[in-house]
Each structure stands twice: as structure tokens, then as C-alpha cells.
Design an enzyme around this catalytic site. Structure first.
Site, PDB file in Angstrom:
ATOM      1  N   HIS A  94       0.809  -1.189  -0.028  1.00  0.00           N
ATOM      2  CA  HIS A  94       0.006  -0.056   0.056  1.00  0.00           C
ATOM      3  C   HIS A  94       0.776   1.205  -0.119  1.00  0.00           C
ATOM      4  O   HIS A  94       0.225   2.113  -0.140  1.00  0.00           O
ATOM      5  CB  HIS A  94      -0.793   0.015   1.254  1.00  0.00           C
ATOM      6  CG  HIS A  94      -2.421  -0.034   0.907  1.00  0.00           C
ATOM      7  ND1 HIS A  94      -2.954   1.095   0.076  1.00  0.00           N
ATOM      8  CD2 HIS A  94      -3.291  -0.678   1.369  1.00  0.00           C
ATOM      9  CE1 HIS A  94      -4.229   0.818  -0.192  1.00  0.00           C
ATOM     10  NE2 HIS A  94      -4.446  -0.301   0.602  1.00  0.00           N
TER      11      HIS A  94
ATOM     12  N   ASP B 213      -7.098  -9.328 -18.704  1.00  0.00           N
ATOM     13  CA  ASP B 213      -7.408 -10.356 -19.995  1.00  0.00           C
ATOM     14  C   ASP B 213      -5.796 -10.301 -20.296  1.00  0.00           C
ATOM     15  O   ASP B 213      -5.350  -9.686 -21.216  1.00  0.00           O
ATOM     16  CB  ASP B 213      -8.475  -9.811 -20.896  1.00  0.00           C
ATOM     17  CG  ASP B 213      -8.475 -10.574 -22.108  1.00  0.00           C
ATOM     18  OD1 ASP B 213      -7.616 -11.773 -22.018  1.00  0.00           O
ATOM     19  OD2 ASP B 213      -9.340 -10.659 -22.899  1.00  0.00           O
TER      20      ASP B 213
END
Length: 457
Positions: free
Chosen positions: A167, A383
């Protein structure tokens, strides 16, 4: 299923950038917002069946793993900070040490896993113990890494890709840019995501003496459940949430308002004391800076706003909660986002943390946190050449009173991982108002009917 599932790690290697990082880029400065970010992981898992319809070819699991390995190396040439190591509280040493890439096998079928996803089972598909306060990799002393990857191959040949990002330089926008950049190279799409490293120039870091104003988020005796809101139910909620103040509430506003309302009712039912309730939600500030930042800007470019349910009334109207959220967001944009670029940015942020910390410490206040990836387009971004993931999910850290929202695969619905105390969850998951709009942990997706997918996964 979750108790019987076993994930066996088969090996790990470090993937380095295909081209060395130039010397003048080796010292990467964190921004002020990066410095104040919590030392935890942002974690997600992306699921891919053995084969897809819509013309995508069947690719064996071992070949998928090799595609991911080979494409990660050239990808890291542009996204070079992720191959470095956190040096101190001010910078990252972009030394090309590499991203840890682990491979694992899962002794179940993907279809079985997706029947009723389990929050604890999801954690086993990650390469890192995300609940470790020191961000320490299991069995590894090197806790300064910025990204970890793990491929999990199911018995059917389906795969889950688990990724953990520090983070310290990662928010939802960064995750989206990371996934789009990597998948474009893997799928040979011809596109190229160019990351922008502008955060530290816009929000200069403080010196190394700065202290992190971490919030004491509780993890003791919590329970996490998944709820799914279909498009038709969200449309009903938007009608309920509309008012003169907010004529067209967003999907996230109405879903989070309902979760907030029902969770507050559960907490009050378990307490004899009068309790107030507030909810904090993050917002992307890339488009709110002057000038606006590109969507591919890397770093923690988020602000926060707080909405307050000050009256102790369980029958509060949805439209009032939506209006409180919208008011909190507007005030945050005017009083927070714009001031971050001024000379008093650190003071502005400290005051925000101070206010939140004060609310968290009050015994008569329920403090809820909501985060959303609904606008990040992660299904399209992930993808790699064998089709979009059949499902992608945030992985809950187990902090009490949190809502984690993401889009369903068809973009029309919203999924919510809700974490509450065990006692509050017992009441919350039976709330009739909640269940009139959401289904509890429904099957992720019906695999492509009529195809071999129904038989193999």
C-alpha cells in the site's frame, strides 16, 4: 470445501526487469500520501477457467504460467519501482531485485471453489500473509518488496492469480494501471500503458522523521461475508435513495448506504448504550488535482470523506444517508483535495487522521470504512490473452466494520465483502431489509452452458 482445500506451493523465483533501470531513476521518492499510507497489502485474486468461449483458444495451465513469467519481465521495465525494495520512509531503491513469483497447486476444482467463495480460503491463494503487521512474507525475511505474485493451478486446469501490492505506492488506480500494463504485454495487444510518476512532485515527501498516523483498526473476533446486489435491485435502491438534494445517486452510494444502515442497526441491537455511526469512504483524487493527473499515475492518490449518522434512529431514510454521503464528499473535495497541493498539505492530512482517530477511540461511535474498485475496470484490465477472469475478488484483511465493493463480471451488479464483529454479523446477515436487495454468497457465475466448461470445471 474450504477446510478440505489445500494449496501446495511448488516453487518461487524472482522476475527482474528485462532492461536495467537507469541510474538516474534508481532512487524513487515516495509522495507525502505514500508516506502516510498504512504498512499493509492491497490484495486481489483473479480466476480463469481452463477454457473460454467467444473464440479464445484453450491454453494449458503450465503455458499460462510461462506466459505470465515471460511477460512480467518486460512489463517491469516501465513499472520498475515494483521490482525495487522499500529503502526508508522516503524512497524506494529501484535496484531491479525483482518481483517474487510463486507457483502453487490447489487440490480442488475451480467450479467447486466458486460455488460459495470463502473469505479465509481466498487468503490461501495469496503469496503473502496479508494479516502480518510487518508485511512479512511467510518464510522470508525480506519484507521490503513492493509486489508479490502467485499462480494457483486447480485440478481442472483452471487458475487463480493472486497478487499482493504494498500500500506504500498502491491504490485502486495503481492496481488498474498495473494489471492493464501487464496484460497488454502478455496478450500482445499492441497497446502500451505508460505509468506516470508524478505524485512526489505534486505532494513532496517530508523528511525521514515523519511519523505515520496509523488508525487502530480492530481485527479481533470478526466475521466476513459476501453479498451480491443484482442490477435490478440496485435500480430499486437508486430510486429509494434519490431526493431533492441528490437526484441521481450512484450505485456505490446506495449500496454502501444500505450496508451502513443495516450494520448500524446490528451494532445498536447488541449494545445497551446510545450509539452514533459514521462511515468513511475513499475517493480517487487524480481528476481533482490542479492540473488533473493521468489515470496511470502511480501512487496513493486517494482522499477520504466522512458521513455522519448523528441521530439514533434505526428507521432513517435511505435518501438521507445518500445525502449525507454526497455532502461529505463535496466538503472533502472543497476542503481537502484542493488543499493537499498547498504548503500546509501535511497539516491538512494530520487533521484528517486526527479526526478519524478521535472517532475510532470513542466507545459510543461505530466507525465504518468503505472502499470500492467499481470504477477501476479490473475485469477488462486482467485479460492476458485467454479471456477476462471469470471472477475477481478483493481479499479482506479482516478489519472490523469494513465494506469492500467491486463490480460483478457483467458490470451491472455489485459484490460486497462485509466484515463485522461476530455478534453483529449474526444479526446483520439476517436483516430482512438487506436480504430484500442482496443475496448472501450466491454462486459466482454459471459457467458457459452447453460448452465443455460445464464438465471440466
Amino acid at each position: 470445501m474450504a477446510n478440505a482445500m489445500k494449496v501446495v506451493r511448488l516453487g518461487r523465483e524472482y522476475i527482474k526487469p528485462s532492461s536495467p533501470t537507469p541510474l538516474h531513476l534508481r532512487n524513487f521518492k515516495l509522495s507525502l500520501l505514500d508516506q502516510l499510507a498504512p504498512s499493509v497489502y492491497a490484495s486481489m485474486v483473479f480466476f480463469y477457467p481452463m477454457e473460454h468461449s467467444h473464440g479464445h483458444p484453450k491454453i494449458e495451465a503450465r503455458h499460462r504460467v510461462e506466459y505470465l513469467k515471460k511477460s512480467l519481465s518486460p512489463f517491469l521495465t516501465d513499472f520498475y519501482p515494483f521490482a525495487g525494495r522499500i529503502k526508508d520512509h522516503v524512497s524506494i531503491d529501484c535496484n531491479d531485485a525483482g518481483v517474487a513469483f510463486s507457483m502453487a497447486h490447489v487440490n480442488t476444482r475451480l467450479n467447486d471453489f466458486l460455488k460459495q467463495p470463502n473469505a479465509n480460503a481466498l487468503k490461501h491463494l495469496l503469496p503473502v500473509d496479508i494479516e502480518s503487521r510487518n508485511m512479512r512474507m511467510v518464510g522470508d525475511d525480506d519484507h521490503h518488496q513492493l509486489a508479490h505474485v502467485q499462480t494457483n493451478t486447480f485440478e481442472c486446469g483452471g487458475m487463480a492469480l493472486g497478487i499482493c501490492w504494498s500500500h506504500k505506492i498502491t491504490d485502486g488506480g495503481t492496481v488498474s494501471a498495473f494489471m492493464r500494463g501487464w496484460s497488454d504485454i502478455a496478450s500482445c495487444s499492441g497497446n502500451r500503458v505508460i505509468p506516470e510518476y508524478l505524485a512526489s512532485s505534486l505532494f513532496p515527501p517530508m523528511d525521514s522523521s515523519i511519523t505515520q498516523d496509523s488508525l487502530n483498526l480492530r481485527m479481533d473476533r470478526t466475521s466476513t461475508r459476501r453479498f451480491v446486489f443484482e442490477a435490478s435491485k440496485i435500480a430499486e435502491l437508486r430510486t429509494r435513495g434519490a431526493s431533492q438534494d441528490v437526484s441521481r445517486p450512484t450505485r456505490v452510494e446506495v449500496v454502501s448506504s444500505l450496508l451502513w444502515k443495516c450494520a448500524t442497526k446490528a451494532s445498536r441491537a447488541n449494545s445497551r448504550d446510545k450509539r452514533y455511526s459514521v462511515m468513511s469512504q475513499s475517493m480517487n483524487i487524480r481528476k481533482r488535482t490542479t492540473p488533473p493527473l493521468p489515470s496511470t499515475t502511480i501512487g496513493n492518490l486517494v482522499g477520504y470523506y466522512v458521513a455522519k449518522m448523528e441521530d439514533n434512529n434505526n428507521n432513517i431514510c435511505m435518501c438521507d444517508l445518500v445525502a449525507k454521503q454526497r455532502q461529505g464528499k463535496t466538503e472533502a473535495i472543497n476542503n481537502y483535495a484542493k488543499k493537499l497541493q498547498g504548503k500546509d498539505a501535511y497539516s491538512v492530512i494530520r487533521e484528517l487522521f486526527k479526526e478519524a482517530g478521535t472517532l475510532l477511540r470513542k466507545e459510543d461511535v461505530d466507525f465504518f470504512k468503505c472502499l470500492s474498485t467499481c470504477g477501476d475496470g479490473l475485469y477488462d484490465a486482467a485479460d492476458f490473452g485467454w479471456g477476462k477472469p471469470i471472477w475477481q475478488s478483493l481479499v479482506s484483511l479482516g478489519y472490523k466494520n469494513t465494506f469492500a465493493l467491486s463490480q460483478t463480471r457483467d458490470r451491472s451488479g455489485i459484490e460486497a465483502w462485509v466484515t463485522l464483529s461476530e455478534d453483529d454479523m449474526t444479526i446483520f446477515e439476517r436483516d430482512l431489509e438487506l436480504l430484500s436487495f442482496a443475496s448472501s454468497n450466491s454462486r459466482v457465475v454459471e459457467f458457459f452452458r452447453g460448452s465443455s466448461q460445464d464438465h471440466h470445471n
